[in-house]
Design a protein around this motif. Structure first.
Motif, mmCIF file in Angstrom:
data_model
loop_
_atom_site.group_PDB
_atom_site.id
_atom_site.type_symbol
_atom_site.label_atom_id
_atom_site.label_comp_id
_atom_site.label_asym_id
_atom_site.label_seq_id
_atom_site.Cartn_x
_atom_site.Cartn_y
_atom_site.Cartn_z
ATOM 1 N N ILE A 1 28.376 23.479 23.017
ATOM 2 C CA ILE A 1 28.511 24.748 23.725
ATOM 3 C C ILE A 1 29.983 25.138 23.855
ATOM 4 C CG2 ILE A 1 28.196 25.830 26.000
ATOM 5 C CD1 ILE A 1 25.411 24.535 26.027
ATOM 6 N N LEU B 1 31.103 26.818 20.832
ATOM 7 C CA LEU B 1 30.624 28.204 20.762
ATOM 8 C C LEU B 1 31.446 29.134 21.653
ATOM 9 C CD1 LEU B 1 26.760 27.638 20.825
ATOM 10 C CD2 LEU B 1 28.166 28.305 18.890
ATOM 11 N N CYS B 2 32.087 28.568 22.664
ATOM 12 C CA CYS B 2 32.886 29.386 23.588
ATOM 13 C C CYS B 2 34.217 29.807 22.962
ATOM 14 C CB CYS B 2 33.191 28.603 24.865
ATOM 15 S SG CYS B 2 31.738 28.320 25.875
ATOM 16 N N TYR C 1 23.571 28.351 16.339
ATOM 17 C CA TYR C 1 22.833 28.915 17.486
ATOM 18 C C TYR C 1 21.443 28.303 17.629
ATOM 19 C CZ TYR C 1 26.801 31.933 17.908
ATOM 20 O OH TYR C 1 28.068 32.377 18.068
ATOM 21 N N SER D 1 21.832 24.848 18.998
ATOM 22 C CA SER D 1 22.083 24.740 20.442
ATOM 23 C C SER D 1 20.819 25.017 21.250
ATOM 24 C CB SER D 1 23.157 25.739 20.890
ATOM 25 O OG SER D 1 24.134 25.870 19.924
ATOM 26 N N ILE D 2 20.072 26.031 20.814
ATOM 27 C CA ILE D 2 18.843 26.372 21.550
ATOM 28 C C ILE D 2 17.872 25.184 21.504
ATOM 29 C CG2 ILE D 2 16.815 27.890 21.587
ATOM 30 C CD1 ILE D 2 18.755 30.101 20.428
ATOM 31 N N TYR E 1 23.032 25.032 31.058
ATOM 32 C CA TYR E 1 23.545 25.202 29.699
ATOM 33 C C TYR E 1 23.037 26.502 29.084
ATOM 34 C CZ TYR E 1 25.054 20.386 30.211
ATOM 35 O OH TYR E 1 25.653 19.245 30.652
ATOM 36 N N ALA E 2 21.777 26.844 29.365
ATOM 37 C CA ALA E 2 21.216 28.084 28.829
ATOM 38 C C ALA E 2 21.995 29.297 29.351
ATOM 39 C CB ALA E 2 19.743 28.191 29.191
ATOM 40 N N LEU F 1 25.066 29.604 27.318
ATOM 41 C CA LEU F 1 24.758 29.991 25.935
ATOM 42 C C LEU F 1 24.358 31.468 25.831
ATOM 43 C CD1 LEU F 1 24.461 28.884 23.053
ATOM 44 C CD2 LEU F 1 22.075 28.381 23.571
ATOM 45 N N ILE G 1 27.091 34.092 25.386
ATOM 46 C CA ILE G 1 27.746 33.901 24.089
ATOM 47 C C ILE G 1 26.887 34.516 22.988
ATOM 48 C CG2 ILE G 1 28.578 32.210 22.410
ATOM 49 C CD1 ILE G 1 28.993 30.276 24.771
ATOM 50 N N LEU G 2 25.594 34.249 23.072
ATOM 51 C CA LEU G 2 24.651 34.835 22.117
ATOM 52 C C LEU G 2 24.687 36.355 22.202
ATOM 53 C CD1 LEU G 2 21.413 32.639 22.244
ATOM 54 C CD2 LEU G 2 22.668 33.314 20.195
#
Lengths: 222, 346
Positions: free
Chosen positions: A80, A83-84, A178, A181-182, A202-203, A206, A209-210
């Motif tokens: 994560i 992804l940030c 993605y 991560s999901i 965490y969701a 995420l 970001i998504l």
């Protein structure tokens, strides 16, 4: 690897301190050069802690389980974190952090690999038939396994020469981060049935970001 | 309704712990030493030298003080378990330190270390238990009065968690059958339901907004299971008062069923005519049945059940063992389920 970067860091700092005729510009340059090493070093702190705790036998009565949980959690955190990087870079104009996306991604793969290794070697002690059955029949392990496979593909396609070779295709391949991560979050959600707070945490990181990615995509295509 | 108040105790009346401890034969510090040492390095079995001593006692530096004076009186005489009987096992005991620090008690958090970390201030005295439903003597009773007619005894049972780990634990308590006789259920009482305390101010897990368990936690047994001689109400562990994380002040122990059936910190016992609701079954009926008998052939969707990890473990020890039907208590309990399809009634 942790030790190498640490010793390099020490040498650099030592050189900085010992040389008297170094210019200020050079010094700033040197300091900047240390940052990536420092970040990489920090990435290895959790695994060092876990390894040390395992060595001291302070992971509790079921150390294999504690190790699997610990490495799994850190794999998801680094995933994560990677992804940030891009949203942060674009929103705050921080070009310098760009390389850390790759760093964090590879570190996530490293933690995920240790996580899988702990499961195979310590939890199931290489009973392959049982492992295959788990992967095929236990949904929470299936999704975790798919996520791990995606991370391996991302890892293989991350050296610079592969990136160059893949060209435009590279970006497409790496959107798979993605789903990875999901799936990792679903993996966590299905383990902790009684309280979904951790998976939700965490969701919640995420999700924006998504959203940001989707907005960028729409802006680009219209 | 019969409601009795527990007597007030001044601190001067409380027997010093050293006096209480002096009574007991302690093992020579084996459990204490095993705390940080490699698992399996020390035997944690303790054998009493005379008939009065228990087979297993908590290490002297880890024992707890009594919640109230009457608890000390109650624990003054405990009949030790008879070695070789169905109520005992000669398997290596799980060390006291692991028994009290590795717990599933979601009222105090979902991680294994949460219950011991979050239950330090848990109040277990005064404590009352409501008896209701199909019973001749319903009421709210003080725990002291409930325990009064029962002599405490030691039991050494295997505990098998549905998460595939297991322990061997020396409990202190009395058979549930004795308590059931005390309150005289009527002919309509076909099942017994138990409830854990619901008190979010004391139990942080119950305050979580993301919890999926319907509080209070509840469990149930068929009446013939409930009066089976193996079914036990524990008020102590390792010869000492039950710590909150282990279900203080009173908890159920049903050794042939998965651990989640052995409900902790009981405040209500209800006798019912129909099969009562049980918490995990309410949450995930395909994963957890009402019976939840240990069965190596019926796999949980998330865990195979044919093997188990006996705790404590070290990283490189390969001590996973075969799980036995009814957790090895088949000889005693199999007849309860004759003619039943255990795959259907899991």
């Amino acid at each position: 690897m942790a030790m190498v970067s640490k010793s390099r860091l020490c040498i650099r700092v030592w050189i900085l301190k010992s040389s008297t005729n170094i210019s200020r510009r050079q010094m700033v340059h040197e300091m900047k050069a240390i940052v990536p090493h420092l970040v990489r070093f920090i990435c290895f702190v959790p695994i060092a802690q876990l390894a040390f705790a395992a060595y001291r036998n302070s992971l509790g009565p079921d150390p294999a389980d504690a190790l699997a949980t610990g490495t799994g959690e850190w794999a998801l955190r680094f995933l994560i974190l990677s992804l940030c990087v891009t949203p942060f870079r674009k929103i705050f104009g921080l070009a310098v952090i760009a390389p850390f996306r790759r760093t964090f991604g590879l570190v996530a793969l490293l933690y995920a690999s240790i996580h899988v290794l702990v499961y195979v070697a310590f939890l199931l002690q290489f009973r392959w038939s049982e492992i295959f059955e788990d992967v095929l029949e236990r949904p929470y392990i299936s999704v975790g396994f798919i996520s791990f496979c995606i991370l391996i593909i991302l890892g293989i396609t991350s050296p610079k020469w592969v990136v160059r070779r893949l060209g435009r295709k590279w970006k497409l391949v790496h959107t798979a981060v993605y789903p990875a991560s999901i799936l990792a979050i679903i993996h966590l959600l299905w383990i902790l049935r009684a309280d979904v707070a951790e998976a939700l945490f965490y969701a919640m990181i995420l999700l924006p970001i998504l959203g940001y990615r989707v907005v960028l995509y729409i802006a680009r295509t219209h | 309704m019969l409601i009795k108040a527990a007597p007030d105790i001044s601190s001067s009346e409380i027997t010093p712990e050293s006096v209480y401890l002096g009574r007991r034969k302690f093992m020579s510090g084996g459990v204490g030493l095993a705390l940080g040492a490699a698992a399996g390095g020390f035997s944690s079995l303790a054998f009493a030298a005379d008939g009065d001593g228990l087979r297993a006692a908590a290490p002297s530096d880890l024992v707890r003080s009594a919640p109230a004076q009457w608890w000390e009186d109650k624990f003054r005489s405990i009949s030790p378990v008879e070695p070789g009987s169905a109520f005992s096992t000669d398997e290596t005991l799980t060390p006291y330190s692991d028994v009290v620090s590795y717990n599933n008690f979601y009222e105090f958090g979902v991680e294994k270390g949460d219950p011991i970390a979050n239950s330090g201030a848990f109040e277990v005295d005064p404590w009352s238990v409501t008896i209701e439903g199909e019973v001749d003597k319903p009421g709210i009773y003080n725990l002291e009065d409930i325990l009064k007619p029962h002599d405490l005894q030691e039991r050494i049972y295997r505990l098998r968690c549905v998460e595939r780990w297991s322990m061997v634990i020396p409990w202190v308590g009395f058979p549930l059958a004795d308590l059931i006789k005390q309150f005289q259920p009527n002919s309509k009482a076909k099942y017994v339901q138990f409830f854990t305390l619901f008190e979010p101010s004391q139990m942080p897990g119950q305050r979580s907004r993301f919890g999926t368990i319907t509080w209070p936690y509840r469990e149930g047994l068929r009446i013939d299971e409930a009066v089976h001689p193996l079914t036990f109400l524990a008020v102590g562990v390792y010869g000492n008062y039950l710590p909150p994380q282990n279900g203080a002040p009173i908890r159920l122990v049903v050794p042939w069923k998965y651990g989640f059936k052995s409900i902790k910190s009981i405040v209500k016992i209800r006798f019912t005519e129909t099969e009562p609701e049980t918490s995990w079954n309410m949450l995930a009926p395909t994963e957890y049945g009402f019976y939840a008998n240990v069965n190596p052939e019926v796999h949980h969707p998330r865990w195979r059940q044919d093997m188990e990890t006996r705790l404590p473990q070290s990283l490189f020890s390969a001590s996973r063992t075969q799980t036995e039907l009814f957790n090895g208590y088949g000889e005693q309990v199999a007849s309860l389920y004759s003619g039943m399809d255990l795959k259907k009634f899991y």
